[in-house]
Design an enzyme around this catalytic site. Structure first.
Site, PDB file in Angstrom:
ATOM      1  CD  GLU A   1      -2.926  -1.107   0.129  1.00  0.00           C
ATOM      2  OE1 GLU A   1      -3.158   0.004  -0.409  1.00  0.00           O
ATOM      3  OE2 GLU A   1      -3.485  -2.151  -0.226  1.00  0.00           O
TER       4      GLU A   1
ATOM      5  CB  CYS B   1      -1.252   7.330   1.434  1.00  0.00           C
ATOM      6  SG  CYS B   1      -2.748   6.425   1.860  1.00  0.00           S
TER       7      CYS B   1
END
Length: 493
Positions: free
Chosen positions: A210, A244
């Site tokens: 991720e 993110c």
């Protein structure tokens, strides 16, 4: 034996006892984990306040509330997720039992990140527990206080042998990566992601990465700019830009740039007052190293809003940059901070071309009232996720897979996707030692006639000399059951 080796050996030994596999035990562990966030919320919030200056309410909103929801979902759905999954059969297997059986992978390594230290570390742990695995948990050392609390609290609530916590920095992580795991789940940046993948390759260990990247945000000139900028400002400056999937930069036509700047400025004031530094809902940069990294990005850009900073407090005000050029420093890497560059583009086509010249982002945002604009952006670009007319909220939808593509990551999780990501989906076919006649087509000697039978069974087509009467004749010589199946299949063709 190192501390890291001991933790992995402990988890492996505990997994081999089989106690993580029964659904009742998985649910018990999940409920115990859920109690942690109810009973020790203050400890969690206090640590995050010290690390990132998040308020107690902000910690619950962006960290633990989602985890509680994920745990509740897993408890409620686990029986269905773990059940055998029947699949479609062909004529050759019509009397067999054919299904997919999810099974645990074994021992999973979870390497968390510092920006949302509980959310991105515990969410994959929920999937690992639900799937029946053991897991070694490695919280980020950058969040010093949170890592310490996680190390103290997790063993008090969940099986400390199945789910040991290993703290430390780069040397400890490197030592963990030298051990053999059945899956590695990493959240962080693409540079470290490559190191993780290289280490995993030595044991052919599958990985979920991720990562992140520069998530673009296109604002159409005909949309409600006030609402769009309000939502962009929320998505950008939440957690001081250290998200993110934060919108990394804005693409818009020159005619609306000034309006966009003014509307973002209004939203900043609404959310964080005239002095964000004193606002309890505005965070801080994680440390001075990242503070200096972000400030260096300002060197060749024009500040339109904000820019105030205090290195001693790791404070950078919500900042908007105007007339930013593609070659500017701020456009060379993921910002991961409260800087919002605005780049002028001439059209939607130009925006799409700009996005496609760069690495595939983790998220792509488009603000427009025209579905044709949204669909064009969706169809002509690639990203981990696409969100129209809002920011961040797709992360909260457990029925959507969350993950990247290309440089922004591989694999996905959330909800059932976490369970499947950390399970082996085992193909199972259970046949009886009966009805051998129908198998004659696969046994030597191979003939054109047998090939014709095979084509019928597999493709449901008639080939060469084969006809239905011959097939019936052959079937009669095997069993009545096969005959009934064939009759049923042919009448339904």
């Amino acid at each position: 034996m190192s501390r890291e080796q001991q933790a992995v050996a402990l988890a492996r030994k505990a997994f081999e006892t089989g106690r993580s596999k029964p659904l009742e035990y998985r649910i018990y562990q999940l409920k115990s984990l859920q109690r942690l966030f109810i009973e020790r919320q203050q400890d969690v919030s206090d640590a995050i306040k010290k690390d990132l200056n998040k308020s107690e309410v902000g910690t619950q909103l962006y960290e633990t509330l989602g985890l509680e929801g994920e745990i509740s979902l897993a408890i409620r759905k686990l029986k269905d997720w773990a059940a055998p999954r029947p699949v479609e059969k062909n004529l050759l297997t019509i009397s067999d039992t054919v299904y997919i059986q999810p099974e645990p992978l074994g021992v999973v390594l979870i390497i968390g990140a510092w920006n949302y230290p509980w959310a991105v570390t515990i969410q994959p742990l929920i999937g690992a527990i639900a799937a029946g695995n053991a897991a070694v948990v490695k919280p980020s050392e950058v969040c010093v206080h949170t890592a310490k609390v996680m190390e103290e609290l997790l063993p008090l609530y969940i099986d400390k042998e199945l789910y040991p916590v290993v703290t430390g920095g780069v040397p400890e992580t490197q030592e963990l990566l030298r051990q053999r795991f059945d899956h590695i789940f990493y959240t962080g940046n693409s540079m470290v992601g490559k190191v993780i993948m290289e280490a995993a390759a030595k044991n052919l260990t599958p990985v979920t990465l991720e990562l992140g990247g520069k998530s673009p945000c296109y604002i159409d000139k005909d949309c409600d700019i006030t609402v769009a900028c309000r939502r962009v400002a929320w998505g950008k400056y939440t957690n001081c830009g250290q998200t993110c999937i934060a919108p990394d930069y804005i693409l818009c036509e020159p005619s609306i740039q000034n309006r966009v700047i003014e509307e973002v400025k209004k939203a900043i004031k609404e959310f964080y007052t005239d002095d964000p530094k004193t606002c309890p809902d505005y965070g801080r940069i994680i440390n001075q190293r990242h503070f200096k990294r972000i400030m260096a990005m300002l060197e060749d850009s024009t500040i339109a809003v904000g820019g105030e900073n205090d290195e001693s407090d790791c404070y950078i005000a919500p900042t908007v940059l105007q007339d930013v050029k593609p070659e500017a420093k701020v456009m060379q890497e993921e910002i991961f901070g409260p800087l919002l560059p605005i780049l002028s583009i001439g059209s939607l086509d130009e925006a799409i071309k700009f996005v496609n010249k760069r690495e595939k982002p983790l998220a792509l945002y488009v603000f427009s009232q025209d579905n044709k604009v949204i669909n064009k952006m969706r169809d002509e670009t690639s990203s981990g996720g696409l969100l129209a007319n809002d920011c961040l909220v797709h992360y909260s939808v457990s029925s959507l897979p969350f993950g990247g593509v290309g440089n922004s990551g591989m694999g996905c999780y959330h909800g059932k996707f976490s369970f499947d990501q950390l399970s082996h989906l085992r193909a199972c076919l259970i046949k009886q030692l009966k009805m051998e006649g129908v198998n004659s087509m696969r046994y030597p000697p191979h003939t054109a006639k047998k090939l014709g039978w095979a084509r019928f069974f597999i493709l449901k087509t008639k080939v060469g000399p084969l006809n239905v009467c011959e097939l019936f004749s052959e079937s009669l010589r095997s069993t009545d059951t096969i005959m009934r199946h064939l009759l049923f299949s042919i009448t339904n063709m």
